[in-house]
Design an enzyme around this catalytic site. Structure first.
Site, PDB file in Angstrom:
ATOM      1  CB  THR A 192       8.373   0.857   8.688  1.00  0.00           C
ATOM      2  OG1 THR A 192       8.137   0.147   7.470  1.00  0.00           O
ATOM      3  CG2 THR A 192       7.788   2.253   8.508  1.00  0.00           C
TER       4      THR A 192
ATOM      5  CD  GLU B  82       5.933  -0.362   3.091  1.00  0.00           C
ATOM      6  OE1 GLU B  82       5.316   0.419   2.362  1.00  0.00           O
ATOM      7  OE2 GLU B  82       6.303  -1.478   2.710  1.00  0.00           O
TER       8      GLU B  82
ATOM      9  CE1 TYR C  89       2.446   1.474   8.949  1.00  0.00           C
ATOM     10  CE2 TYR C  89       4.175   1.438   7.283  1.00  0.00           C
ATOM     11  CZ  TYR C  89       3.726   1.113   8.551  1.00  0.00           C
ATOM     12  OH  TYR C  89       4.561   0.454   9.411  1.00  0.00           O
TER      13      TYR C  89
ATOM     14  CE  LYS D 144       4.612   3.090  11.748  1.00  0.00           C
ATOM     15  NZ  LYS D 144       4.989   2.738  13.112  1.00  0.00           N
TER      16      LYS D 144
HETATM   17  O1  G4F Z   1       2.462  -8.421   4.246  1.00  0.00           O
HETATM   18  P1  G4F Z   1       2.259  -7.085   3.671  1.00  0.00           P
HETATM   19  O2  G4F Z   1       0.919  -6.474   3.845  1.00  0.00           O
HETATM   20  O3  G4F Z   1       3.425  -6.175   4.279  1.00  0.00           O
HETATM   21  P2  G4F Z   1       4.032  -4.747   3.868  1.00  0.00           P
HETATM   22  O4  G4F Z   1       3.091  -3.961   3.046  1.00  0.00           O
HETATM   23  O5  G4F Z   1       5.393  -4.979   3.303  1.00  0.00           O
HETATM   24  O6  G4F Z   1       4.144  -4.024   5.286  1.00  0.00           O
HETATM   25  C1  G4F Z   1       4.503  -4.681   6.493  1.00  0.00           C
HETATM   26  O7  G4F Z   1       5.898  -4.582   6.727  1.00  0.00           O
HETATM   27  C2  G4F Z   1       6.384  -3.214   6.860  1.00  0.00           C
HETATM   28  C3  G4F Z   1       7.893  -3.281   7.110  1.00  0.00           C
HETATM   29  O8  G4F Z   1       8.179  -3.846   8.355  1.00  0.00           O
HETATM   30  C4  G4F Z   1       5.653  -2.536   8.020  1.00  0.00           C
HETATM   31  F1  G4F Z   1       6.051  -1.253   8.093  1.00  0.00           F
HETATM   32  C5  G4F Z   1       4.155  -2.574   7.806  1.00  0.00           C
HETATM   33  O9  G4F Z   1       3.488  -2.061   8.955  1.00  0.00           O
HETATM   34  C6  G4F Z   1       3.715  -4.035   7.624  1.00  0.00           C
HETATM   35  O10 G4F Z   1       3.973  -4.731   8.830  1.00  0.00           O
HETATM   36  O11 G4F Z   1       2.558  -7.081   2.096  1.00  0.00           O
HETATM   37  C7  G4F Z   1       3.789  -7.528   1.570  1.00  0.00           C
HETATM   38  C8  G4F Z   1       3.690  -7.566   0.049  1.00  0.00           C
HETATM   39  C9  G4F Z   1       3.139  -6.283  -0.581  1.00  0.00           C
HETATM   40  O12 G4F Z   1       3.902  -5.956  -1.732  1.00  0.00           O
HETATM   41  C10 G4F Z   1       1.726  -6.641  -1.019  1.00  0.00           C
HETATM   42  O13 G4F Z   1       1.255  -5.927  -2.165  1.00  0.00           O
HETATM   43  O14 G4F Z   1       2.756  -8.605  -0.306  1.00  0.00           O
HETATM   44  C11 G4F Z   1       1.920  -8.118  -1.348  1.00  0.00           C
HETATM   45  N1  G4F Z   1       0.663  -8.875  -1.337  1.00  0.00           N
HETATM   46  C12 G4F Z   1       0.227  -9.659  -2.358  1.00  0.00           C
HETATM   47  N2  G4F Z   1      -0.969 -10.178  -2.061  1.00  0.00           N
HETATM   48  C13 G4F Z   1      -0.267  -8.893  -0.360  1.00  0.00           C
HETATM   49  C14 G4F Z   1      -1.296  -9.713  -0.834  1.00  0.00           C
HETATM   50  N3  G4F Z   1      -0.302  -8.289   0.848  1.00  0.00           N
HETATM   51  C15 G4F Z   1      -1.386  -8.525   1.650  1.00  0.00           C
HETATM   52  N4  G4F Z   1      -1.426  -7.954   2.880  1.00  0.00           N
HETATM   53  N5  G4F Z   1      -2.439  -9.331   1.216  1.00  0.00           N
HETATM   54  C16 G4F Z   1      -2.445  -9.945   0.005  1.00  0.00           C
HETATM   55  O15 G4F Z   1      -3.378 -10.649  -0.377  1.00  0.00           O
END
Ligand code: G4F
Length: 345
Positions: A130, A132, A154, A158
């Protein structure tokens, strides 16, 4: 007929990959965890009596935390290709469950690699690595050469899985690859990842079922691609002469805020922003109603501001290209969620 084993087969990537491999004529075996509620809606059409295609998906109970079970499965199936997609994949939740995330994401990968080494060392192995791993990276865009600086439980787990994959390749000559996948989304994305949370909530607002979206860090930027494109890259990685590691990304950077604006534009709402940080809100410019509220509970203890991938190596060596970029992705996810929400009403 080639045999493939997919862990995490009922997730977004697992279900698309199972479809892709069945389409290529593989015998596909999927590992599913026992849970109290069934979460198999995307793979249901692929197995059992209702399967659309003559070649079916065979399901097995398994868990990345259960070494014996993984060893038995690998011994029984003796796959030609193994795709390790099972994971505690939510970065935010890994801060609450660091030990569990480590057991599944790090040690789970080791258990699987070791079972393959002992029972079918010729099998080709794909590890879902990833972006990440890069954390708050030293350079942008990130390539296979960029230094890893993981900054969540996480990502640290990984990182272990990444290096174990490299280690089994170097030590035992196993064909084992890492796909360093940047964010990839689709209508099948889990509802607590930011893209799907936004498209689903905006669809609910359009249909009068919700009045606002509650969100965390809107200034985070990501390189968002389309999951079926990324699944194709996984398969391509296992069809090469030599095993290698690849960045898979679109090369486009967008913020969560842009995503929100685009999703609301789909339902003809223009947003105006008011306030800053924890008291910021998005206002419907036509009605003056608040339709987006920041809620600090969605902030992470530490977040990555921005990750952007350079997939030149995958383009050159795998002939891989993304077919869907940000604008089209938001459109297709909005359309799908408008339908899903309307049907469930
Ligand atoms: O959608 P996210 O939770 O994805 P994140 O953390 O980038 O991770 C995903 O992608 C990675 C790369 O492929 C994978 F390794 C991992 O398993 C997963 O699939 O969050 C994206 C961004 C973050 O900065 C988070 O802080 O969105 C921001 N965010 C803002 N509000 C939020 C929210 N994220 C989530 N989940 N929920 C919110 O309300």
């Amino acid at each position: 007929m080639k045999k493939a084993l997919i862990t995490g087969v009922n997730g977004q990537d697992g279900s698309y990959l199972a479809e892709w491999l069945l389409g290529k004529g593989y015998e596909v075996h999927g590992v599913v965890r026992r849970t109290s509620s069934f979460s198999r809606k995307y793979i249901d059409p692929l197995h059992g009596a209702n399967a659309d295609s003559p070649s079916k998906l065979e399901l097995h109970y398994g868990d990345m935390g259960d070494e014996k079970n993984l060893r038995k499965l690998v011994e029984k199936v003796r796959p030609d290709e193994v795709y390790n997609l099972a994971s505690q994949s939510h970065v935010g939740i890994s801060f609450d469950m660091p030990e569990y995330s480590t057991d599944v994401n790090a040690l789970g990968t080791l258990r699987l690699l070791d079972a393959i080494h002992d029972y079918c060392p010729e099998a080709r192995f794909y590890q879902a690595s990833t972006s990440e791993l890069f954390g708050c990276a030293d350079e942008s865009p990130q390539t296979e050469q960029t230094r890893f600086k993981p900054n969540s439980p996480y990502a640290v787990a990984k990182l272990y899985a990444y290096w174990m994959t490299v280690n089994y390749r170097q030590t035992y000559g196993m064909y084992a690859c890492n796909g360093i996948m940047f964010n990839h989304e689709s209508p099948r994305r889990g509802e607590n990842f930011v893209t799907r949370k936004i498209t689903q909530t905006v669809a609910r607002i359009a249909l009068g079922l919700d009045d606002h979206l509650s969100i965390g860090n809107m200034d985070a930027c990501r390189d968002w691609g389309y999951a079926p494109d990324y699944v194709r890259a996984m398969w391509l990685m296992l069809q090469q002469e030599e095993a290698d590691d690849f960045v898979v990304a679109t090369g486009e950077l967008h913020s969560v805020r842009e995503l929100i604006e685009k999703a609301f534009a789909h339902i003809s709402i223009q947003l105006e922003w008011d306030g800053e940080m924890a008291v910021e809100r998005g206002i419907d410019s036509a009605t003056g109603k608040t339709v987006v509220k920041v809620n600090s509970k969605y902030y992470r203890p530490i977040d990555i501001d921005s990750v952007l991938g350079d997939a030149s190596k995958a383009r050159k060596k795998l002939g891989w290209e993304p077919t869907v970029k940000f604008d089209q992705l938001v459109e297709l996810m909005m359309k799908a969620d408008m339908e899903v929400v309307a049907t469930a009403r």
